[in-house]
Write a protein that holds these residues in place. Sequence first.
Motif, PDB file in Angstrom:
ATOM      1  N   ASP A  58      80.872 -37.303  72.036  1.00  0.00           N
ATOM      2  CA  ASP A  58      80.829 -36.954  72.678  1.00  0.00           C
ATOM      3  C   ASP A  58      79.276 -37.199  73.255  1.00  0.00           C
ATOM      4  O   ASP A  58      78.998 -37.345  74.494  1.00  0.00           O
ATOM      5  N   ALA A  59      78.058 -38.357  73.151  1.00  0.00           N
ATOM      6  CA  ALA A  59      76.912 -38.799  73.534  1.00  0.00           C
ATOM      7  C   ALA A  59      77.727 -39.963  74.204  1.00  0.00           C
ATOM      8  O   ALA A  59      77.015 -40.200  75.924  1.00  0.00           O
ATOM      9  N   HIS A  60      78.710 -40.662  74.015  1.00  0.00           N
ATOM     10  CA  HIS A  60      79.609 -42.180  74.545  1.00  0.00           C
ATOM     11  C   HIS A  60      80.026 -40.876  75.612  1.00  0.00           C
ATOM     12  O   HIS A  60      79.753 -41.641  77.307  1.00  0.00           O
ATOM     13  N   LEU A  61      80.551 -39.845  75.589  1.00  0.00           N
ATOM     14  CA  LEU A  61      81.153 -39.251  76.782  1.00  0.00           C
ATOM     15  C   LEU A  61      79.856 -39.351  78.232  1.00  0.00           C
ATOM     16  O   LEU A  61      80.250 -39.080  79.609  1.00  0.00           O
ATOM     17  N   TYR A  62      79.014 -38.959  77.988  1.00  0.00           N
ATOM     18  CA  TYR A  62      78.060 -38.292  78.602  1.00  0.00           C
ATOM     19  C   TYR A  62      77.095 -39.662  79.415  1.00  0.00           C
ATOM     20  O   TYR A  62      76.838 -39.651  80.194  1.00  0.00           O
TER      21      TYR A  62
END
Length: 104
Positions: A58-62
Amino acid sequence: MDDRAATPPSAGCPDPGVRRYEFRVAGLLSERTRGAFPDMTVVDAPPETVIVGDVLDDAHLYGVLGLLQDLGLRLTALRQVPDPSPPADGDRATAPARRDRRTP
């Protein structure tokens, strides 16, 4: 420019948490802007540009979403897509393929 572009997992070490996403942005990207996504596939689909790649978590997506925003791109669609890689040999069905046998 920010270095938040996607970095895929190491070759040969697939992470079960990795997901493939398709980002659609309005307009066509310059070569310089395309360079902000070195580990993703960038394809013109007028009047949009499609950016597809693996996202680690999720951090990568954001981070990718933040990069799109920092570049002033307008996101028109975002969706998770299936991984195009073929299944491993152990994942294939063991039953032989069914053939259509017609008798005259």
